[in-house]
Structures are given as C-alpha cells and as structure tokens.
Motif scaffolding. Structure first.
Motif, PDB file in Angstrom:
ATOM      1  N   ASP A  15       0.822  -1.215   0.000  1.00  0.00           N
ATOM      2  CA  ASP A  15       0.000   0.000   0.000  1.00  0.00           C
ATOM      3  C   ASP A  15       0.856   1.265   0.000  1.00  0.00           C
ATOM      4  O   ASP A  15       0.602   2.216   0.738  1.00  0.00           O
ATOM      5  N   THR A  16       1.883   1.280  -0.868  1.00  0.00           N
ATOM      6  CA  THR A  16       2.722   2.460  -1.011  1.00  0.00           C
ATOM      7  C   THR A  16       1.869   3.666  -1.379  1.00  0.00           C
ATOM      8  O   THR A  16       1.118   3.617  -2.357  1.00  0.00           O
ATOM      9  N   PRO A  17       1.914   4.763  -0.609  1.00  0.00           N
ATOM     10  CA  PRO A  17       1.056   5.909  -0.928  1.00  0.00           C
ATOM     11  C   PRO A  17       1.442   6.539  -2.259  1.00  0.00           C
ATOM     12  O   PRO A  17       2.618   6.668  -2.593  1.00  0.00           O
ATOM     13  N   ALA A  18       0.430   6.909  -3.035  1.00  0.00           N
ATOM     14  CA  ALA A  18       0.664   7.517  -4.343  1.00  0.00           C
ATOM     15  C   ALA A  18       1.050   8.982  -4.181  1.00  0.00           C
ATOM     16  O   ALA A  18       0.662   9.656  -3.221  1.00  0.00           O
ATOM     17  N   LYS A  19       1.841   9.460  -5.122  1.00  0.00           N
ATOM     18  CA  LYS A  19       2.169  10.879  -5.146  1.00  0.00           C
ATOM     19  C   LYS A  19       0.914  11.686  -5.470  1.00  0.00           C
ATOM     20  O   LYS A  19       0.092  11.281  -6.300  1.00  0.00           O
ATOM     21  N   GLY A  20       0.777  12.850  -4.839  1.00  0.00           N
ATOM     22  CA  GLY A  20      -0.405  13.679  -5.036  1.00  0.00           C
ATOM     23  C   GLY A  20      -0.160  14.813  -6.013  1.00  0.00           C
ATOM     24  O   GLY A  20       0.908  14.941  -6.627  1.00  0.00           O
ATOM     25  N   LEU A  21      -1.169  15.659  -6.166  1.00  0.00           N
ATOM     26  CA  LEU A  21      -1.103  16.769  -7.110  1.00  0.00           C
ATOM     27  C   LEU A  21       0.035  17.723  -6.762  1.00  0.00           C
ATOM     28  O   LEU A  21       0.726  18.230  -7.654  1.00  0.00           O
ATOM     29  N   ARG A  22       0.267  17.971  -5.477  1.00  0.00           N
ATOM     30  CA  ARG A  22       1.342  18.880  -5.083  1.00  0.00           C
ATOM     31  C   ARG A  22       2.698  18.350  -5.547  1.00  0.00           C
ATOM     32  O   ARG A  22       3.535  19.117  -6.059  1.00  0.00           O
ATOM     33  N   ASP A  23       2.920  17.032  -5.402  1.00  0.00           N
ATOM     34  CA  ASP A  23       4.166  16.434  -5.868  1.00  0.00           C
ATOM     35  C   ASP A  23       4.285  16.529  -7.386  1.00  0.00           C
ATOM     36  O   ASP A  23       5.366  16.805  -7.923  1.00  0.00           O
ATOM     37  N   LEU A  24       3.180  16.283  -8.085  1.00  0.00           N
ATOM     38  CA  LEU A  24       3.196  16.373  -9.541  1.00  0.00           C
ATOM     39  C   LEU A  24       3.570  17.771 -10.001  1.00  0.00           C
ATOM     40  O   LEU A  24       4.406  17.946 -10.906  1.00  0.00           O
ATOM     41  N   LEU A  25       2.977  18.784  -9.394  1.00  0.00           N
ATOM     42  CA  LEU A  25       3.281  20.163  -9.782  1.00  0.00           C
ATOM     43  C   LEU A  25       4.715  20.529  -9.434  1.00  0.00           C
ATOM     44  O   LEU A  25       5.389  21.234 -10.199  1.00  0.00           O
ATOM     45  N   ARG A  26       5.199  20.046  -8.294  1.00  0.00           N
ATOM     46  CA  ARG A  26       6.598  20.303  -7.921  1.00  0.00           C
ATOM     47  C   ARG A  26       7.537  19.762  -8.996  1.00  0.00           C
ATOM     48  O   ARG A  26       8.511  20.424  -9.388  1.00  0.00           O
ATOM     49  N   TRP A  27       7.237  18.545  -9.476  1.00  0.00           N
ATOM     50  CA  TRP A  27       8.057  17.956 -10.544  1.00  0.00           C
ATOM     51  C   TRP A  27       7.938  18.767 -11.833  1.00  0.00           C
ATOM     52  O   TRP A  27       8.945  19.139 -12.440  1.00  0.00           O
ATOM     53  N   GLN A  28       6.723  19.030 -12.256  1.00  0.00           N
ATOM     54  CA  GLN A  28       6.513  19.696 -13.540  1.00  0.00           C
ATOM     55  C   GLN A  28       7.109  21.106 -13.565  1.00  0.00           C
ATOM     56  O   GLN A  28       7.513  21.598 -14.624  1.00  0.00           O
ATOM     57  N   TRP A  29       7.169  21.760 -12.414  1.00  0.00           N
ATOM     58  CA  TRP A  29       7.704  23.117 -12.358  1.00  0.00           C
ATOM     59  C   TRP A  29       9.191  23.168 -12.025  1.00  0.00           C
ATOM     60  O   TRP A  29       9.767  24.246 -11.886  1.00  0.00           O
ATOM     61  N   SER A  30       9.817  22.000 -11.898  1.00  0.00           N
ATOM     62  CA  SER A  30      11.224  21.987 -11.490  1.00  0.00           C
ATOM     63  C   SER A  30      12.166  22.498 -12.575  1.00  0.00           C
ATOM     64  O   SER A  30      13.275  22.955 -12.288  1.00  0.00           O
TER      65      SER A  30
END
Length: 318
Positions: A15-30
């Motif tokens: 049950d590894t927790p999935a990355k959320g929207l905040r993580d996705l945006l952090r990646w996309q804006w890096s």
C-alpha cells in the motif's frame, strides 16, 4: 478482497502511498527536463517477420514497451502501441521519436494480445481496435481493464485474470500474470479501478518474463517470478522513465535496479525497453542506455547479457 484489492480499488500489497497533485506540480515546475531531439531513429531496419515460428522463440521490439513474440505457431503482441502519441488525444501528449520497428501492415495475423495495464503508453485503444477489426485476436489483461478496452469494441474476446492466474493460449503456450508495483488510471475518477501486472510467457520450452511498469521495492516480485518460472530465457525489463527519482522510484525502476532485477530473475539474457520512443520523464533520450552500461560494468556483467533494445531489433532463442 485480497492483499491488493479492497473491494473498490486495487493497490500494491504494501500500500505504497501515491504521489499527489502537489508532488506532480513540484516535478513539472522543477525545470530539470532534458529536451529530446525531434527524432531518435533506430539503427535497425524495419523488421518483416515470418508468418509463423514453430520452433524456438522470436522476439522483436516494436518500440517503447511494445513487443512482437512468435513461437509455438502463435503470434503474440505485448502492449501494442502504433499510434503517433501516447495520449488520450491525437493533437497533444508524448509523441513518437522513431517509427515502429514493424510496420503495422507487415504484421502477420495476430492470435493473442497481452495488455499489462491501462496507461496510454501501454493500452492504446486505437491499435487494439485495428487489431480486432483485422484479426479478432484473444486479449488477455488484468482485472478491470476489459471495461477500458470494451469501450471501443464490444465484440472483442477478452480474458481478465488476477496475479497468480495462468491463461492457456493454445499450442503449448501459456501466460501467467505476475505482481508488479505500479498503479493505473485513464482519467478522472478511474485511479486504480483496474489492475496492473507483469507477464511470464511459456512458449514450448522457452520462458519469457515481461516486467510491464514497476517500481523495485524489496525486489520480491522478481524473486517470486523466478521461483514460479524455474528458468527464464529472456527478461524484458524497463530501463527508462525514471527521473526524477524522488517522484518516479515507486512506479518505475531505473537501469541500476533493472540490472538487480535481471540478477534476481536469474534470466539468461535481458532486453531493456520503455526508453527512447516517448518522452515521459526528465532524463535525456540516450541516458538510460548509458546508465545501463555503467550498471552492468559496476557488477561485472558482460554487456551482451543485457542490451538496451531499439525498435526493429530481433532476439531469437538458440
């Protein structure tokens, strides 16, 4: 109900927790993405496969994670994608940087199609519909993916199965669905409504393992597959779409982990896939092949044992 289904959604056993929207945006804006060239052509000519292969096994990389496998008189496709983009729309999304290693019209009649999960770079409904209209093959896929596929063609013959299930394909050929550490979605509200898997394909005395998309975790999925198979002649392992690691590590292995998986599987040989065709993550187009070479050298493994495959490249069993 099981260790990977709660009655509504599928999940990895731990049950590894999935990355959320905040993580996705952090990646996309890096701003750390390495741009790919417009084209990354394969050095191999387009393959024109024979109509059938009765003895041994013949494997061709079509591109990304799409493979064409012949053996036991059957023609089998894994995760076939012939579309120009790995996307829900034709005008945007990751586009091909090389042509498929086999022209669609050069494919002989297809008997079986294996679909590991429903992400757009693996389940391409446009290609599946073309295959259905031309050949009406048997489709084998993990639980829940029949709803996605049937959305375009209700008359398809689809067998769904769970991890650990074996499906007989005929002519002494069978496929076993193996665990993988991943997730699924086709859009809003569909996250993890369908299962994902790896495949172990038994082809008249030859064994092929296809990892699908997976994180490494503790490596148990590879140990389990090796124990189930007894011997693996060829492993098809993803080596791309791994950067940045903080975001991708739970869902995609990197080349160093792919080499560890190769060793845990005890495979005689491996082909690296899931790289060089669709840009999904930050690493450069050739970086996976370079990182694979370094990982093999660090473990003193002959480079010919694990090859970063290119579209049109052919492997045949001895």
């Amino acid at each position: 109900m099981s260790d990977h289904f709660d009655g509504e959604r599928f999940h990895n056993p731990d049950d590894t927790p999935a990355k959320g929207l905040r993580d996705l945006l952090r990646w996309q804006w890096s701003g750390e993405r390495t741009e790919w060239p417009d084209g990354y052509p394969s050095p191999f000519a387009l393959d024109r496969p024979p109509a059938r292969v009765d003895a041994g096994m013949r494997v061709v990389l079509v591109g990304h994670s799409s493979f064409f496998i012949q053996g036991g008189g059957l023609n089998i496709l894994i995760d076939p994608v012939w579309s120009e983009r790995a996307s829900p729309v034709a005008f945007a999304g990751p586009r091909r940087r090389n042509v498929p290693g086999i022209a669609f019209d050069d494919l002989p009649a297809i008997d079986v199609v294996l679909v590991s999960h429903n992400h757009y770079d693996h389940l391409d409904r446009a290609t599946l519909v073309r295959l259905q209209e031309r050949d009406a093959p048997l489709f084998v896929t993990p639980l829940g993916n029949d709803r996605v596929i049937h959305g375009r063609a209700r008359d398809m013959r689809i067998v769904t199965a769970d991890w650990g299930d074996t499906v007989e394909l005929g002519s002494g050929v069978s496929v076993r669905l193996e665990p993988a550490r991943h997730w699924s979605t086709r859009g809003p509200g569909t996250r993890n409504r369908a299962l994902w898997c790896a495949f172990t394909l038994l082809v008249v005395g030859r064994t092929l393992y296809y990892a699908g998309d997976t994180g490494f975790g503790d490596g148990d999925q590879f140990r389990q597959a090796a124990a189930n198979a007894g011997r693996i002649d060829l492993a098809l392992l993803p080596i791309g779409a791994y950067a940045p690691r903080w975001f991708m590590k739970d869902q995609h292995i990197n080349p160093e982990e792919a080499v560890r998986a190769f060793q845990l599987l005890g495979a005689r040989q491996a082909l690296g896939c899931h790289w060089g065709t669709f840009q999904l993550t930050d690493e450069g187009v050739a970086q996976p092949a370079q990182d694979l070479a370094a990982a093999l050298q660090a473990r003193d493994i002959p480079p010919g044992s694990f090859v970063a495959a290119r579209p049109g490249q052919v492997w045949t069993s001895a």
